[in-house]
Write an enzyme that holds these catalytic residues in place. Structure first.
Site, PDB file in Angstrom:
ATOM      1  N   ASP A 224       0.845  -1.198   0.000  1.00 14.98           N
ATOM      2  CA  ASP A 224       0.000   0.000   0.000  1.00 14.98           C
ATOM      3  C   ASP A 224       0.875   1.241   0.000  1.00 14.98           C
ATOM      4  OD1 ASP A 224      -2.332   1.801   0.552  1.00 14.98           O
ATOM      5  OD2 ASP A 224      -3.311  -0.101   1.023  1.00 14.98           O
ATOM      6  N   HIS A 264      -4.275   5.437   4.321  1.00 16.89           N
ATOM      7  CA  HIS A 264      -4.876   4.313   3.615  1.00 16.89           C
ATOM      8  C   HIS A 264      -4.205   2.995   3.995  1.00 16.89           C
ATOM      9  CE1 HIS A 264      -5.992   1.715   0.199  1.00 16.89           C
ATOM     10  NE2 HIS A 264      -7.078   2.462   0.136  1.00 16.89           N
ATOM     11  N   SER A 463     -11.224  -1.531  -0.682  1.00 26.80           N
ATOM     12  CA  SER A 463      -9.981  -1.332   0.063  1.00 26.80           C
ATOM     13  C   SER A 463     -10.067  -1.973   1.436  1.00 26.80           C
ATOM     14  CB  SER A 463      -9.687   0.159   0.237  1.00 26.80           C
ATOM     15  OG  SER A 463      -8.903   0.651  -0.785  1.00 26.80           O
TER      16      SER A 463
END
Length: 541
Positions: A224, A264, A463
């Protein structure tokens, strides 16, 4: 038009056209492009131009020039600047008009029968210099030719691909990726009462599975953008292992303050394996985390390196909450819905290496978020790869999340947040989401959001679904580590709850094999998955 083939001879090519008003500029190594362009000559070249894209890792900027600009003159002016590495035209996808950048690197794989010496002789004859010999495929290299400039790299690679001794050959093509999140509670783990005494019973039955397994001894690699590895939910001996930064620019310039990039990756890692000691539990709280930072555009050679690193450093599971840019989920006219996104041969081979050679030959489990475009996952070369497990999102009403991608390649779904569809015929009032999203880890310490205490309750999209499914796989391997990749994959299909509603139409129905275009084999049931893994263990003994 420029032709590029990511496959073998006779494989399907894709075509790109040269933009008449886009210009890419890159600085020399160690030089700041922003500083380089602060001069009169750069103003003459780019005056009135609009910065469309900045790829930070390579320090490349793409400008849209005014309609009356002389592109050749602009290039010439910029090339006179001593710290400009190149100023070149930009290729665009003719379907979506999105820029596709190319580098001087060419991925080349010779047939397996050649010896290393034979490969080197051919490379020398062709005038090719090795930039990297890749470790995830035999006789495979990233190379460059000193006389191959600009878009000539496309035709040059195609000519090489015609040779009988070459399997794959294509330029390194870079596209902007998209994180599989929709917007900024632990209902996804257990039956939960939320605001106003609303009871949500749409979990993956994870809390019950924790009585039997919590992912002990399993390593989940999360690829990521970045991670807050100082978060208290990732604390403890052996929790974080094998961390690697594939972002050369940041590695060169040293550590930077935490920013939104870490949000994220931190959230995705938390869904998979947060300790659950303070404010949020992951699906597999006792699994180890291998955080692999990758911010490069799709197709970069570091992308393949990340998969090889994960497998080579002992990852059991690889979770990827990213992929190609998508159409807007609520706009059926968006042309990106029908765009086919091919997978670079380098990345494909690295995925195949991890899936077949990882875990000492038992194979790594590789998960990708199916996507958030409300479109076919089968057009996405990453999620639809046959050795990848594509994960869709389902909401707190036991329905497909309105944005979640669908198709033949969809394997399963996992609870995530949802959005209200602007057209009520696509989302009846009875299926409106009652929660904001998924509770997971967020930036900690002085970087935590106000009143957030290092956690968020609104992580969403595939996600979130992807690392959730990866966590279920970790529970399975935790009780039966001898299972190979295909056995775990089948357990994940067999354990699913068949959710959905008649309003879903034909795509939501399950066929004779138990598969639905909207739900794959259904929503993962972690407790059932663990029971199936234990049953397999009894037969193994």
């Amino acid at each position: 038009m420029e032709e590029v083939n990511f496959g073998k001879k006779g494989g399907r090519s894709f075509f790109l056209k040269k933009s008449q008003d886009l210009l890419a500029v890159r600085s020399r190594a160690g030089k700041s492009l922003a500083a380089t362009l602060c001069c009169e000559k750069a103003d003459q070249a780019l005056g009135g131009g609009q910065l469309l894209l900045h790829i930070e890792d390579a320090d490349v900027q793409v400008f849209k020039l005014p309609q009356d600009s002389d592109v050749s003159r602009c290039k010439a002016l910029l090339r006179e600047l001593p710290d400009v590495r190149f100023a070149a035209s930009v290729l665009v996808d003719p379907h979506t008009q999105e820029p596709v950048l190319y580098t001087e690197n060419i991925f080349l794989k010779f047939v397996d029968l050649l010896t290393p010496t034979q490969c080197q002789v051919i490379l020398d004859e062709l005038g090719l210099t090795i930039k990297q010999q890749v470790p995830y495929a035999a006789n495979a290299f990233f190379v460059q030719h000193k006389n191959c400039r600009g878009t000539d790299v496309c035709s040059f690679a195609l000519e090489l691909l015609k040779r009988e001794d070459i399997d794959y050959c294509h330029p390194e093509m870079l596209r902007q990726g998209q994180r599989r999140a929709i917007h900024d509670n632990q209902w996804h783990l257990k039956k939960t009462t939320v605001t106003y005494h609303v009871q949500i019973d749409a979990s993956a039955n994870v809390e019950a599975a924790h009585d039997l397994a919590q992912g002990e001894g399993v390593v989940i690699a999360v690829i990521d953008d970045a991670f807050d590895i100082d978060h208290p939910e990732f604390a403890g001996f052996g929790k974080v292992i094998g961390a690697q930064n594939f972002d050369r620019r940041n590695a060169r310039q040293g550590p930077r303050p935490k920013n939104d990039l870490e949000r994220h990756g931190t959230a995705a890692a938390g869904v998979a394996c947060a300790n659950g000691e303070i404010g949020a539990s992951g699906v597999a709280p006792r699994a180890s985390l291998m955080p692999l930072k990758l911010t490069k555009p799709l197709g970069a050679r570091a992308e393949a390196d990340a998969f090889f690193w994960a497998a080579d450093q002992g990852a059991d599971i690889i979770s990827c909450s990213w992929g190609p840019a998508e159409g807007h989920w609520a706009d059926p006219t968006d042309p990106r819905h029908t765009q086919v996104f091919p997978l670079a041969a380098s990345t494909r081979l690295a995925i195949e290496y991890a899936a077949t050679k990882g875990r000492n030959g038992k194979g790594c489990l590789i998960f990708f978020g199916a996507g958030n475009g409300n479109e076919s996952v089968d057009n996405d070369g990453y999620s639809s790869h046959p050795l990848v497990i594509a994960v869709g999102a389902c909401n707190d009403q036991n329905r497909r999340s309105a944005y979640s991608d669908y198709g033949k390649a969809l394997w399963c779904c996992f609870p995530s947040g949802d959005q209200s569809h602007p057209d009520p015929k696509f989302q009846p009032a009875t299926s409106m989401p009652q929660t904001r999203g998924i509770r997971t880890t967020d930036l900690s310490g002085k970087f935590a959001a106000p009143n957030n205490a290092a956690y968020t309750e609104s992580f969403s999209g595939t996600s979130s679904a992807c690392p959730g499914a990866a966590g279920v796989a970790a529970l399975v391997l935790g009780v039966n580590p001898l299972l190979d990749r295909e056995s775990v994959r089948q357990i994940l299909a067999d354990c699913c709850d068949k959710i959905g509603h008649a309003d879903d139409g034909p795509l939501g129905q399950y066929d004779r094999s138990g598969h639905s275009h909207y739900y794959g084999y259904g929503r993962l049931n972690a407790l059932r998955a663990v029971h199936l893994a234990l049953e397999r263990k009894e037969t193994q003994n």
